[in-house]
Design a protein around this motif. Structure first.
Motif, PDB file in Angstrom:
ATOM      1  N   THR A 182       0.868  -1.178   0.000  1.00 11.00           N
ATOM      2  CA  THR A 182       0.000   0.000   0.000  1.00 11.00           C
ATOM      3  C   THR A 182       0.907   1.231   0.000  1.00 11.00           C
ATOM      4  O   THR A 182       2.082   1.161   0.390  1.00 11.00           O
ATOM      5  CB  THR A 182      -0.911   0.058   1.239  1.00 11.00           C
ATOM      6  N   ALA A 183       0.337   2.337  -0.423  1.00 15.86           N
ATOM      7  CA  ALA A 183       1.129   3.575  -0.453  1.00 15.86           C
ATOM      8  C   ALA A 183       1.672   3.877   0.949  1.00 15.86           C
ATOM      9  O   ALA A 183       2.814   4.314   1.104  1.00 15.86           O
ATOM     10  CB  ALA A 183       0.256   4.720  -0.965  1.00 15.86           C
ATOM     11  N   GLU A 184       0.857   3.579   1.976  1.00 15.54           N
ATOM     12  CA  GLU A 184       1.294   3.857   3.351  1.00 15.54           C
ATOM     13  C   GLU A 184       2.443   2.931   3.761  1.00 15.54           C
ATOM     14  O   GLU A 184       3.402   3.358   4.392  1.00 15.54           O
ATOM     15  CB  GLU A 184       0.125   3.698   4.341  1.00 15.54           C
ATOM     16  N   GLN A 185       2.305   1.631   3.405  1.00 15.55           N
ATOM     17  CA  GLN A 185       3.388   0.685   3.752  1.00 15.55           C
ATOM     18  C   GLN A 185       4.696   1.108   3.085  1.00 15.55           C
ATOM     19  O   GLN A 185       5.753   1.104   3.713  1.00 15.55           O
ATOM     20  CB  GLN A 185       3.035  -0.731   3.259  1.00 15.55           C
ATOM     21  N   ALA A 186       4.615   1.446   1.810  1.00 16.28           N
ATOM     22  CA  ALA A 186       5.825   1.801   1.076  1.00 16.28           C
ATOM     23  C   ALA A 186       6.422   3.093   1.629  1.00 16.28           C
ATOM     24  O   ALA A 186       7.639   3.196   1.830  1.00 16.28           O
ATOM     25  CB  ALA A 186       5.500   1.953  -0.415  1.00 16.28           C
ATOM     26  N   ASP A 187       5.553   4.058   1.921  1.00 17.83           N
ATOM     27  CA  ASP A 187       6.054   5.344   2.415  1.00 17.83           C
ATOM     28  C   ASP A 187       6.696   5.196   3.789  1.00 17.83           C
ATOM     29  O   ASP A 187       7.699   5.849   4.096  1.00 17.83           O
ATOM     30  CB  ASP A 187       4.908   6.357   2.466  1.00 17.83           C
ATOM     31  N   GLU A 188       6.125   4.306   4.597  1.00 18.48           N
ATOM     32  CA  GLU A 188       6.672   4.095   5.946  1.00 18.48           C
ATOM     33  C   GLU A 188       8.112   3.564   5.847  1.00 18.48           C
ATOM     34  O   GLU A 188       9.019   4.047   6.534  1.00 18.48           O
ATOM     35  CB  GLU A 188       5.783   3.093   6.701  1.00 18.48           C
ATOM     36  N   VAL A 189       8.311   2.569   4.976  1.00 22.52           N
ATOM     37  CA  VAL A 189       9.656   2.003   4.852  1.00 22.52           C
ATOM     38  C   VAL A 189      10.595   3.034   4.224  1.00 22.52           C
ATOM     39  O   VAL A 189      11.728   3.228   4.689  1.00 22.52           O
ATOM     40  CB  VAL A 189       9.643   0.690   4.039  1.00 22.52           C
ATOM     41  N   GLY A 223       0.083   6.758  -9.427  1.00 18.82           N
ATOM     42  CA  GLY A 223      -0.261   8.099  -8.946  1.00 18.82           C
ATOM     43  C   GLY A 223      -0.297   8.148  -7.423  1.00 18.82           C
ATOM     44  O   GLY A 223       0.287   9.049  -6.809  1.00 18.82           O
ATOM     45  N   GLU A 224      -0.963   7.161  -6.831  1.00 19.09           N
ATOM     46  CA  GLU A 224      -1.090   7.171  -5.365  1.00 19.09           C
ATOM     47  C   GLU A 224       0.278   6.954  -4.702  1.00 19.09           C
ATOM     48  O   GLU A 224       0.648   7.662  -3.758  1.00 19.09           O
ATOM     49  CB  GLU A 224      -2.079   6.081  -4.917  1.00 19.09           C
TER      50      GLU A 224
END
Ligand code: PEP
Length: 254
Positions: A182-189, A223-224
């Motif tokens: 998810t965009a959140e998982q990727a951004d967190e890492v 995009g996301e």
């Protein structure tokens, strides 16, 4: 988050696909579609296609990359290609530590460190891949795994050399599987990698570090993912073999 300090880079990883003639065809399809790109655009192709890719991209802003390089400058390494050989062609980028090399070709954190050193010494920009296996994520050790990969790969890298490193976070379970973090998982890492880089270098160095996401990124989800504060582009496998899909991801990065 200082995202404006970084220019996103969309890099295609063609893997073991295309002949030289097919390389020219695909790049000629991609060229008009990305000619107004604001982000960096790179095509990483098999060694046998580097020359064709360089010729097809001449006079454009598209950069060419290799998919691996050896750690030695030259010597008795039958079948291998050195960073200097790649650089001598006029190639600018090289992928190091792709998951498929760790899995099929015995790549270790130490050989990744040595290949990174050789690539930097030759003047190449490195796209350094890191990522966790599914069981490692399930055991909540994602950052331990990635932290170890990053620390070893960057040991001995100077702050000046860091400007020629792009880190590609590629969760192994998302590569070529159709599963995307998810965009959140990727951004967190990616954010955690940036914090680690700040501790290894300085906050200013970390703020400039381009950290891509890779793993089933496509025209629909780009995009996301790319709107997230710590995702500065993508390393694209399957979708980079189709000019429309690849250019749609480039447009999403713009
Ligand atoms: C890759 O090869 O680096 C990759 C991310 O592949 P895909 O986009 O096909 O998942």
């Amino acid at each position: 988050m200082n995202k404006q300090l970084r220019r996103p880079v969309i890099a295609g990883n063609w893997k073991m696909n295309k002949t030289p003639a097919e390389t020219s065809v695909l790049i000629n399809e991609i060229k008009p579609l990305v000619k107004d790109a604001q982000c960096g655009v790179v095509v990483c192709v098999p060694y046998t296609n580097l020359q064709a890719a360089l010729e097809a991209t001449a006079g454009t802003d598209i950069k060419v990359g290799a998919e691996n390089c050896h750690w030695a400058k030259s010597g008795a390494f039958t079948g291998e290609i050195s960073a200097e050989m790649i650089k001598s062609l006029g190639v600018a980028y090289v992928i190091i530590a792709h998951r498929e090399r760790r899995h099929y070709s015995g790549e270790t954190d130490l050989t990744v460190r040595d290949r990174t050193r050789a690539a930097l010494d030759a003047g190449l920009t490195v796209i350094l891949c890191v990522g966790e296996l599914l069981w490692e994520r399930e055991q909540n050790i994602t950052m331990e795994v990635i932290g170890k990969q990053v620390k070893i790969a960057l040991s001995g890298v100077s702050a000046d050399e860091l400007k020629r490193i792009i880190i590609a976070y590629e969760p192994v379970w998302a590569i070529g599987t159709g599963l995307t973090a998810t965009a959140e998982q990727a951004d967190e890492v990616n954010g955690a990698i940036r914090s680690l880089a700040a501790s290894l270098f300085t906050q200013a160095d970390a703020d400039r570090l381009v950290i891509q996401y890779g793993g089933s990124m496509n025209a629909k989800n780009a995009g996301e993912l790319l709107s997230m504060p710590n995702i500065d582009g993508g390393l694209i496998g399957g979708a980079s073999l189709n000019a429309d899909d690849f250019s749609a991801i480039v447009k999403a990065a713009n």
